[in-house]
Design a protein around this motif. Structure first.
Motif, PDB file in Angstrom:
ATOM      1  N   PRO A 104       6.956   5.948   3.136  1.00  0.00           N
ATOM      2  CA  PRO A 104       6.221   7.056   2.538  1.00  0.00           C
ATOM      3  C   PRO A 104       7.172   8.174   2.131  1.00  0.00           C
ATOM      4  O   PRO A 104       8.257   8.307   2.701  1.00  0.00           O
ATOM      5  N   GLU A 105       6.756   8.976   1.183  1.00  0.00           N
ATOM      6  CA  GLU A 105       7.522  10.144   0.760  1.00  0.00           C
ATOM      7  C   GLU A 105       6.735  11.393   1.122  1.00  0.00           C
ATOM      8  O   GLU A 105       5.635  11.619   0.609  1.00  0.00           O
ATOM      9  N   VAL A 106       7.285  12.174   2.046  1.00  0.00           N
ATOM     10  CA  VAL A 106       6.628  13.410   2.459  1.00  0.00           C
ATOM     11  C   VAL A 106       7.066  14.508   1.490  1.00  0.00           C
ATOM     12  O   VAL A 106       8.248  14.867   1.432  1.00  0.00           O
ATOM     13  N   ASN A 107       6.123  15.010   0.743  1.00  0.00           N
ATOM     14  CA  ASN A 107       6.422  15.984  -0.305  1.00  0.00           C
ATOM     15  C   ASN A 107       6.472  17.403   0.245  1.00  0.00           C
ATOM     16  O   ASN A 107       6.022  17.671   1.368  1.00  0.00           O
ATOM     17  N   LEU A 167       5.238  -2.529  -3.695  1.00  0.00           N
ATOM     18  CA  LEU A 167       5.410  -3.483  -4.781  1.00  0.00           C
ATOM     19  C   LEU A 167       4.563  -4.723  -4.500  1.00  0.00           C
ATOM     20  O   LEU A 167       4.831  -5.469  -3.559  1.00  0.00           O
ATOM     21  N   ALA A 168       3.526  -4.916  -5.294  1.00  0.00           N
ATOM     22  CA  ALA A 168       2.640  -6.077  -5.142  1.00  0.00           C
ATOM     23  C   ALA A 168       2.082  -6.427  -6.519  1.00  0.00           C
ATOM     24  O   ALA A 168       0.899  -6.218  -6.809  1.00  0.00           O
ATOM     25  N   PRO A 169       2.934  -6.968  -7.421  1.00  0.00           N
ATOM     26  CA  PRO A 169       2.535  -7.175  -8.823  1.00  0.00           C
ATOM     27  C   PRO A 169       1.374  -8.139  -8.999  1.00  0.00           C
ATOM     28  O   PRO A 169       0.645  -8.042  -9.993  1.00  0.00           O
ATOM     29  N   ASN A 170       1.184  -9.059  -8.076  1.00  0.00           N
ATOM     30  CA  ASN A 170       0.134 -10.060  -8.240  1.00  0.00           C
ATOM     31  C   ASN A 170      -1.152  -9.716  -7.490  1.00  0.00           C
ATOM     32  O   ASN A 170      -2.118 -10.480  -7.528  1.00  0.00           O
ATOM     33  N   ALA A 171      -1.169  -8.587  -6.802  1.00  0.00           N
ATOM     34  CA  ALA A 171      -2.360  -8.205  -6.041  1.00  0.00           C
ATOM     35  C   ALA A 171      -3.442  -7.662  -6.965  1.00  0.00           C
ATOM     36  O   ALA A 171      -3.161  -7.079  -8.016  1.00  0.00           O
ATOM     37  N   THR A 172      -4.677  -7.848  -6.549  1.00  0.00           N
ATOM     38  CA  THR A 172      -5.805  -7.288  -7.304  1.00  0.00           C
ATOM     39  C   THR A 172      -6.358  -6.030  -6.654  1.00  0.00           C
ATOM     40  O   THR A 172      -7.027  -5.232  -7.312  1.00  0.00           O
ATOM     41  N   GLU A 173      -6.091  -5.846  -5.372  1.00  0.00           N
ATOM     42  CA  GLU A 173      -6.541  -4.638  -4.665  1.00  0.00           C
ATOM     43  C   GLU A 173      -5.568  -4.323  -3.534  1.00  0.00           C
ATOM     44  O   GLU A 173      -5.220  -5.197  -2.749  1.00  0.00           O
ATOM     45  N   VAL A 174      -5.138  -3.078  -3.459  1.00  0.00           N
ATOM     46  CA  VAL A 174      -4.269  -2.621  -2.380  1.00  0.00           C
ATOM     47  C   VAL A 174      -4.843  -1.324  -1.818  1.00  0.00           C
ATOM     48  O   VAL A 174      -5.200  -0.415  -2.574  1.00  0.00           O
ATOM     49  N   LYS A 175      -4.939  -1.254  -0.492  1.00  0.00           N
ATOM     50  CA  LYS A 175      -5.441  -0.055   0.171  1.00  0.00           C
ATOM     51  C   LYS A 175      -4.438   0.416   1.208  1.00  0.00           C
ATOM     52  O   LYS A 175      -3.645  -0.376   1.744  1.00  0.00           O
ATOM     53  N   LYS A 220      -2.493   0.865  -9.232  1.00  0.00           N
ATOM     54  CA  LYS A 220      -1.400   0.034  -9.735  1.00  0.00           C
ATOM     55  C   LYS A 220      -0.741   0.704 -10.933  1.00  0.00           C
ATOM     56  O   LYS A 220      -1.410   1.138 -11.877  1.00  0.00           O
ATOM     57  N   GLY A 221       0.593   0.795 -10.882  1.00  0.00           N
ATOM     58  CA  GLY A 221       1.336   1.408 -11.974  1.00  0.00           C
ATOM     59  C   GLY A 221       2.323   0.452 -12.594  1.00  0.00           C
ATOM     60  O   GLY A 221       2.167  -0.776 -12.514  1.00  0.00           O
ATOM     61  N   GLU A 222       3.361   1.003 -13.203  1.00  0.00           N
ATOM     62  CA  GLU A 222       4.365   0.188 -13.870  1.00  0.00           C
ATOM     63  C   GLU A 222       5.119  -0.690 -12.874  1.00  0.00           C
ATOM     64  O   GLU A 222       5.300  -0.319 -11.713  1.00  0.00           O
ATOM     65  N   ASN A 223       5.546  -1.846 -13.354  1.00  0.00           N
ATOM     66  CA  ASN A 223       6.348  -2.776 -12.561  1.00  0.00           C
ATOM     67  C   ASN A 223       5.625  -3.280 -11.311  1.00  0.00           C
ATOM     68  O   ASN A 223       6.256  -3.712 -10.350  1.00  0.00           O
ATOM     69  N   GLY A 224       4.294  -3.215 -11.346  1.00  0.00           N
ATOM     70  CA  GLY A 224       3.532  -3.751 -10.222  1.00  0.00           C
ATOM     71  C   GLY A 224       3.598  -2.922  -8.966  1.00  0.00           C
ATOM     72  O   GLY A 224       3.299  -3.415  -7.869  1.00  0.00           O
ATOM     73  N   ILE A 225       3.962  -1.641  -9.070  1.00  0.00           N
ATOM     74  CA  ILE A 225       4.043  -0.758  -7.903  1.00  0.00           C
ATOM     75  C   ILE A 225       2.741   0.012  -7.753  1.00  0.00           C
ATOM     76  O   ILE A 225       2.305   0.710  -8.671  1.00  0.00           O
ATOM     77  N   TRP A 226       2.127  -0.153  -6.598  1.00  0.00           N
ATOM     78  CA  TRP A 226       0.892   0.558  -6.272  1.00  0.00           C
ATOM     79  C   TRP A 226       1.263   1.853  -5.547  1.00  0.00           C
ATOM     80  O   TRP A 226       2.220   1.907  -4.770  1.00  0.00           O
ATOM     81  N   SER A 227       0.462   2.902  -5.768  1.00  0.00           N
ATOM     82  CA  SER A 227       0.771   4.181  -5.125  1.00  0.00           C
ATOM     83  C   SER A 227      -0.507   4.933  -4.753  1.00  0.00           C
ATOM     84  O   SER A 227      -1.582   4.691  -5.309  1.00  0.00           O
ATOM     85  N   TYR A 228      -0.345   5.834  -3.807  1.00  0.00           N
ATOM     86  CA  TYR A 228      -1.451   6.710  -3.389  1.00  0.00           C
ATOM     87  C   TYR A 228      -0.833   7.960  -2.782  1.00  0.00           C
ATOM     88  O   TYR A 228       0.123   7.877  -1.989  1.00  0.00           O
ATOM     89  N   SER A 253      -1.155   1.505   7.786  1.00  0.00           N
ATOM     90  CA  SER A 253      -0.930   0.119   7.383  1.00  0.00           C
ATOM     91  C   SER A 253      -1.404  -0.046   5.945  1.00  0.00           C
ATOM     92  O   SER A 253      -2.144   0.790   5.416  1.00  0.00           O
ATOM     93  N   PHE A 254      -1.003  -1.149   5.313  1.00  0.00           N
ATOM     94  CA  PHE A 254      -1.502  -1.523   3.991  1.00  0.00           C
ATOM     95  C   PHE A 254      -2.446  -2.716   4.110  1.00  0.00           C
ATOM     96  O   PHE A 254      -2.296  -3.549   5.010  1.00  0.00           O
ATOM     97  N   PHE A 255      -3.394  -2.799   3.187  1.00  0.00           N
ATOM     98  CA  PHE A 255      -4.242  -3.979   3.039  1.00  0.00           C
ATOM     99  C   PHE A 255      -4.062  -4.498   1.617  1.00  0.00           C
ATOM    100  O   PHE A 255      -4.420  -3.809   0.654  1.00  0.00           O
ATOM    101  N   VAL A 256      -3.480  -5.682   1.495  1.00  0.00           N
ATOM    102  CA  VAL A 256      -3.240  -6.302   0.190  1.00  0.00           C
ATOM    103  C   VAL A 256      -4.225  -7.451   0.014  1.00  0.00           C
ATOM    104  O   VAL A 256      -4.124  -8.465   0.701  1.00  0.00           O
TER     105      VAL A 256
END
Length: 387
Positions: A33-36, A46-54, A74-82, A95-98
């Motif tokens: 994570p990045e603490v701003n 990075l999960a380019p083939n995923a359909t849902e990431v939480k 989902k953004g560029e290069n298959g990188i998901w962010s929140y 945790s992540f749910f892919v």
């Protein structure tokens, strides 16, 4: 023809290798994570083939014991962010749910085990969590020691914190015995509770006296934490024999004897404290009552209170031994409880019992429930009141 096929395969493999290298490079460059600066936190996966990431974290509203979750984008290069809203200073777990599969964050090497679950952690500073950081202050020593427990007919493992300067001094120190909850072990307080960091920082700030902290394993069926004993690498569980049946309380003098025989301590009631969370609060309550002239300081953090059906002598004459403890006198009986803790009602009833016999205590009620967020707070508040 064969040469052409070979060249085609060769260039195909080169393309695959190049793609894999690029993907690996992309993954290794991800910050998560990045603490701003505004105390929001950004997660990336990075999960380019995923359909849902939480992402699921303990700062989110929970449903029962299950933390909430939020969808990532989902953004560029298959990188998901929140990105979260601004978070209060604390240590958080997530945790992540892919596509429904729970996993840890491959970009974050900082992990903590809680019973049989492993989750990533991060710290948001600029507040109370500064106590949980490793700061530029004198540091104590954390040791894992083995002691003889004749009452349990085995050697058992204990974690011991000694304050900075202990090894080079001749001073004797007071002792806090700090007990974990159900499913925990002698690793729980040092990892999830950040005990060594809290102690180092409070002592360096002059808010706590230098002391030894002894973190036991309250599961007498175990020699040590899972993976740290002769039983090998078995899966941790909360369903253990002799849990809260009086055996740990009966044999607790084995721990005190080991500490007072192997460390420079002030071996009297005025320099002994005992505290614990949940099951550890239950143990602290009953140990201090069963040995009513042993501890001058008692801390009950979200404590379980009354024993279940058991024939152990530890729980006999509850009212009489509690009265004896009160008559002997003590300097601090500290109770902390979250407003939404599932043990809140039994805690209220226990305080009514104390009120009825005029047993003096300090009560602190916090937001939230049965969580490490509260227990780290309670430790940070309790320790400065000792000795």
């Amino acid at each position: 023809m064969k040469k052409q096929i070979v060249l085609t395969i060769f260039f195909g493999l080169l393309c695959i290798a190049s793609y894999a290298q690029q993907a690996l490079g992309s993954a290794s460059n991800i910050i998560s994570p990045e603490v701003n600066n505004n105390q929001t936190v950004t997660f990336r996966l990075l999960a380019p083939n995923a359909t849902e990431v939480k992402v699921s974290g303990d700062w989110m509203p929970a449903e029962g014991w299950v933390p909430g979750s939020e969808n990532m984008t989902k953004g560029e290069n298959g990188i998901w962010s929140y990105t979260t809203s601004s978070l209060p200073s604390d240590l958080y777990m997530y945790s992540f749910f892919v596509d429904g599969f729970k996993t840890t964050d491959p970009s974050n090497v900082y992990l903590i085990r809680d019973v049989a679950s492993v989750t990533n952690v991060f710290i948001v500073g600029n507040g109370k969590a500064d106590l949980y950081q490793v700061n530029n202050v004198p540091h104590g020593t954390v040791a894992r020691r083995w002691y003889d427990s004749p009452g349990n007919n085995k050697k058992r493992r204990v974690t011991v914190y000694t304050p900075a300067g202990y090894e080079n001094s001749k001073e004797n120190y007071p002792v806090l015995y700090l007990l974990h909850g159900m499913g925990g072990d002698e690793e729980a307080w040092i990892a999830l509770g950040r005990t060594s960091q809290i102690m180092d920082n409070l002592i360096a700030q002059g808010k706590a006296k230098p002391m030894i902290v002894v973190m036991t394993n309250g599961n007498v069926a175990q020699e040590a934490a899972p993976g740290e004993s002769s039983l090998g690498l078995y899966k941790p569980t909360m369903q253990l024999e002799n849990t809260m049946d009086g055996k740990f309380e009966e044999t607790f003098p084995d721990v005190i004897k080991f500490i007072e025989s192997n460390y420079r301590v002030k071996a009297d009631k005025a320099n002994r404290a005992i505290a614990g969370l949940s099951m550890g609060g239950y143990h602290s309550l009953h140990i201090s009552r069963y040995y009513p002239n042993t501890f001058d300081y008692v801390g009950l953090f979200s404590a379980a209170i009354m024993p279940s059906q058991t024939t152990s002598p530890v729980y006999a004459d509850f009212d009489a031994t509690l009265q004896k403890q009160k008559d002997n006198g003590l300097k601090l009986y500290w109770i902390g409880m979250g407003k939404t803790d599932f043990l809140y009602k039994s805690g209220t009833e226990y305080r009514e019992k104390l009120d009825k016999i005029g047993f003096p205590y300090t009560y602190v009620e916090s937001e939230g429930g049965h969580t490490w967020t509260n227990w780290r707070d309670y430790l940070s508040e309790f320790v400065p009141l000792l000795f």
